[in-house]
Design an enzyme around this catalytic site. Sequence first.
Site, mmCIF file in Angstrom:
data_model
loop_
_atom_site.group_PDB
_atom_site.id
_atom_site.type_symbol
_atom_site.label_atom_id
_atom_site.label_comp_id
_atom_site.label_asym_id
_atom_site.label_seq_id
_atom_site.Cartn_x
_atom_site.Cartn_y
_atom_site.Cartn_z
ATOM 1 N N CYS A 48 -51.076 -15.486 72.540
ATOM 2 C CA CYS A 48 -50.464 -15.354 71.207
ATOM 3 C C CYS A 48 -50.590 -13.883 70.783
ATOM 4 O O CYS A 48 -51.477 -13.168 71.248
ATOM 5 C CB CYS A 48 -51.206 -16.284 70.253
ATOM 6 S SG CYS A 48 -50.908 -16.018 68.506
ATOM 7 N N HIS A 49 -49.726 -13.438 69.869
ATOM 8 C CA HIS A 49 -49.758 -12.041 69.407
ATOM 9 C C HIS A 49 -51.123 -11.635 68.858
ATOM 10 O O HIS A 49 -51.524 -10.484 68.977
ATOM 11 C CB HIS A 49 -48.705 -11.826 68.308
ATOM 12 C CG HIS A 49 -47.351 -11.568 68.862
ATOM 13 N ND1 HIS A 49 -47.017 -10.379 69.452
ATOM 14 C CD2 HIS A 49 -46.259 -12.351 68.954
ATOM 15 C CE1 HIS A 49 -45.770 -10.429 69.880
ATOM 16 N NE2 HIS A 49 -45.285 -11.624 69.594
ATOM 17 N N THR A 50 -51.822 -12.586 68.256
ATOM 18 C CA THR A 50 -53.123 -12.265 67.650
ATOM 19 C C THR A 50 -54.127 -11.797 68.719
ATOM 20 O O THR A 50 -54.931 -10.907 68.470
ATOM 21 C CB THR A 50 -53.658 -13.497 66.888
ATOM 22 O OG1 THR A 50 -52.619 -13.943 66.025
ATOM 23 C CG2 THR A 50 -54.880 -13.167 66.073
ATOM 24 N N HIS A 70 -57.010 -18.217 72.099
ATOM 25 C CA HIS A 70 -57.225 -19.206 71.033
ATOM 26 C C HIS A 70 -56.179 -20.317 71.008
ATOM 27 O O HIS A 70 -56.294 -21.234 70.217
ATOM 28 C CB HIS A 70 -57.325 -18.513 69.672
ATOM 29 C CG HIS A 70 -56.059 -17.810 69.275
ATOM 30 N ND1 HIS A 70 -55.704 -16.599 69.813
ATOM 31 C CD2 HIS A 70 -55.077 -18.165 68.436
ATOM 32 C CE1 HIS A 70 -54.549 -16.227 69.294
ATOM 33 N NE2 HIS A 70 -54.130 -17.160 68.461
ATOM 34 N N GLU A 71 -55.155 -20.218 71.852
ATOM 35 C CA GLU A 71 -54.228 -21.360 71.963
ATOM 36 C C GLU A 71 -54.577 -22.059 73.263
ATOM 37 O O GLU A 71 -54.464 -21.445 74.329
ATOM 38 C CB GLU A 71 -52.779 -20.871 72.044
ATOM 39 C CG GLU A 71 -52.111 -20.685 70.712
ATOM 40 C CD GLU A 71 -50.618 -20.414 70.823
ATOM 41 O OE1 GLU A 71 -50.107 -19.754 69.924
ATOM 42 O OE2 GLU A 71 -49.974 -20.839 71.799
ATOM 43 N N CYS A 100 -64.752 -28.275 58.373
ATOM 44 C CA CYS A 100 -66.121 -28.811 58.437
ATOM 45 C C CYS A 100 -66.195 -30.206 57.826
ATOM 46 O O CYS A 100 -67.137 -30.943 58.055
ATOM 47 C CB CYS A 100 -67.090 -27.853 57.745
ATOM 48 S SG CYS A 100 -67.021 -27.902 55.930
ATOM 49 N N CYS A 103 -67.033 -28.947 52.856
ATOM 50 C CA CYS A 103 -66.947 -27.933 51.795
ATOM 51 C C CYS A 103 -65.869 -28.340 50.779
ATOM 52 O O CYS A 103 -65.112 -29.287 51.000
ATOM 53 C CB CYS A 103 -66.646 -26.570 52.393
ATOM 54 S SG CYS A 103 -64.960 -26.405 53.000
ATOM 55 N N CYS A 106 -62.356 -28.386 52.319
ATOM 56 C CA CYS A 106 -62.096 -29.535 53.193
ATOM 57 C C CYS A 106 -61.961 -30.815 52.377
ATOM 58 O O CYS A 106 -61.202 -31.706 52.738
ATOM 59 C CB CYS A 106 -63.203 -29.668 54.229
ATOM 60 S SG CYS A 106 -63.113 -28.383 55.500
ATOM 61 N N CYS A 114 -61.166 -23.888 55.027
ATOM 62 C CA CYS A 114 -62.581 -24.256 55.110
ATOM 63 C C CYS A 114 -63.514 -23.066 54.834
ATOM 64 O O CYS A 114 -63.348 -21.995 55.402
ATOM 65 C CB CYS A 114 -62.847 -24.821 56.502
ATOM 66 S SG CYS A 114 -64.563 -25.224 56.803
ATOM 67 N N ARG A 118 -63.507 -20.903 58.306
ATOM 68 C CA ARG A 118 -62.263 -20.153 58.160
ATOM 69 C C ARG A 118 -62.257 -18.997 59.172
ATOM 70 O O ARG A 118 -63.307 -18.448 59.494
ATOM 71 C CB ARG A 118 -62.165 -19.594 56.741
ATOM 72 C CG ARG A 118 -60.812 -19.033 56.392
ATOM 73 C CD ARG A 118 -60.799 -18.454 54.992
ATOM 74 N NE ARG A 118 -61.185 -19.432 53.969
ATOM 75 C CZ ARG A 118 -61.268 -19.128 52.670
ATOM 76 N NH1 ARG A 118 -61.015 -17.906 52.242
ATOM 77 N NH2 ARG A 118 -61.638 -20.044 51.803
ATOM 78 N N CYS A 178 -51.963 -22.962 67.701
ATOM 79 C CA CYS A 178 -51.837 -21.830 66.757
ATOM 80 C C CYS A 178 -50.396 -21.636 66.284
ATOM 81 O O CYS A 178 -49.972 -22.191 65.302
ATOM 82 C CB CYS A 178 -52.395 -20.546 67.362
ATOM 83 S SG CYS A 178 -52.107 -19.099 66.343
ATOM 84 N N ARG A 373 -43.714 -17.976 74.747
ATOM 85 C CA ARG A 373 -45.067 -18.387 75.096
ATOM 86 C C ARG A 373 -45.218 -18.373 76.605
ATOM 87 O O ARG A 373 -44.385 -18.935 77.317
ATOM 88 C CB ARG A 373 -45.372 -19.808 74.582
ATOM 89 C CG ARG A 373 -45.903 -19.815 73.151
ATOM 90 C CD ARG A 373 -47.206 -19.025 73.047
ATOM 91 N NE ARG A 373 -47.723 -18.934 71.689
ATOM 92 C CZ ARG A 373 -47.457 -17.945 70.830
ATOM 93 N NH1 ARG A 373 -46.651 -16.964 71.180
ATOM 94 N NH2 ARG A 373 -48.011 -17.932 69.641
HETATM 95 ZN ZN LIG Z 1 -52.310 -17.358 67.508
HETATM 96 ZN ZN LIG Z 2 -64.929 -26.966 55.296
#
Ligand SMILES: [Zn+2]
Ligand SMILES: [Zn+2]
Length: 380
Positions: A48-50, A70-71, A100, A103, A106, A114, A118, A178, A373
């Site tokens: 992913c770009h991130t 992360h994907e 979680c 919180c 959530c 979250c 987060r 993602c 992708r």
């Molecule tokens: Zn991403």
């Molecule tokens: Zn939470």
Amino acid sequence: MPSTVGKVIRCKAAVAWEAGKPLVIEEVEVAPPQAMEVRVKIIVTALCHTDVYFWEAKGQTPVFPRIFGHEAAGIVESVGEGVTELKPGDHVLPVFTGECKECRHCKSEESNMCDLLRINTDRGVMLHDGKSRFSINGKPIYHFVGTSTFSEYSVIHVGCLAKINPAAPMDKVCILSCGVSTGLGATLNVAKPPRGSTVAIFGLGAVGLSAAEGARIAGASRIIGVDLNPKRFDEAKKFGVTEFVNPKDHHKPVQEVLTEMTDGGVDRSVECTGSINAMISAFECVHDGWGVAVLVGVPNKDDAFKTHPMNFLNEKTLKGTFFGNYKPRTDLPNVVEMYMRKELELEKFITHEVGLSDINKAFDYMLKGESLRCIIRTDG
Ligand SMILES: [Zn+2]
Ligand SMILES: [Zn+2]
């Protein structure tokens, strides 16, 4: 095979030793999961770009050596103390932001931000003890957004794992972890276009095309793609985009072009570029009385949004969203089911595929703008 539960696992991972330098496939040690953590065998991951943004480390605190990614989709290998919702063998999607379930965010039906889990791009360690679970010869290798999926195994907080239908093909649903969910949710959960409406999508990358896919699913009759790159237009047709506007082809602001094309403005717009001017155009091009604009793209640090307040008095609405307003654990399993029912199409997003040993090719495809992708199989 002897059980690996409670033991260190040695496996392959793609390690980023320095910003902008090719990743190196290394043998890493992955420690067992601690309290509220899960060790996951990653089956397939995607770029992913991130990942690329933080690997280049041009504008933020660099954290290296690090395992990006992360994907992904994977299978639970073992769970740490206190984990009751997942067990070995469960199929999961890791998510860069968590839920979680305790919180105030959530517990609110309206939020997915979250407090505990987060997204945090600066942290390279686990919350439980402030340490990394990855090492090479005792030297820590840092995590990335709590997922680090460019590895055969990763340790992830249970709150950042969505348990999914085990029948779902992981090499397809991994992209829901993602980008695709971000764009899809921006349309389906936030813009909510009525059937038969007109939707403008700013930016036709993977997130924008996912937003278009959401508009197609919602039954929009006109989906207008806005992008500076005319090469994007052909591909966008597969995602239900019916018309194209290239701002470079016009002498007037693109919001005026769209307003004229649609007899007063579009019903909904979704901005997926992160450009401040595109954000302003996306807001100003919606119809007065009912138009809703949704911002998805991440702006630059010093950007400021400027528009005449009369636009608000004329009943145009401006909204923003994070991860398509999806709560990762509660909602992602249902998005996977949308794919299983064939309401949502994912195949068309996956343009390239490589094995882990060729992961640098995935970076090349993305940097050249060739891929939507590229999926990466960890066994290759
Ligand atoms: Zn991403
Ligand atoms: Zn939470």
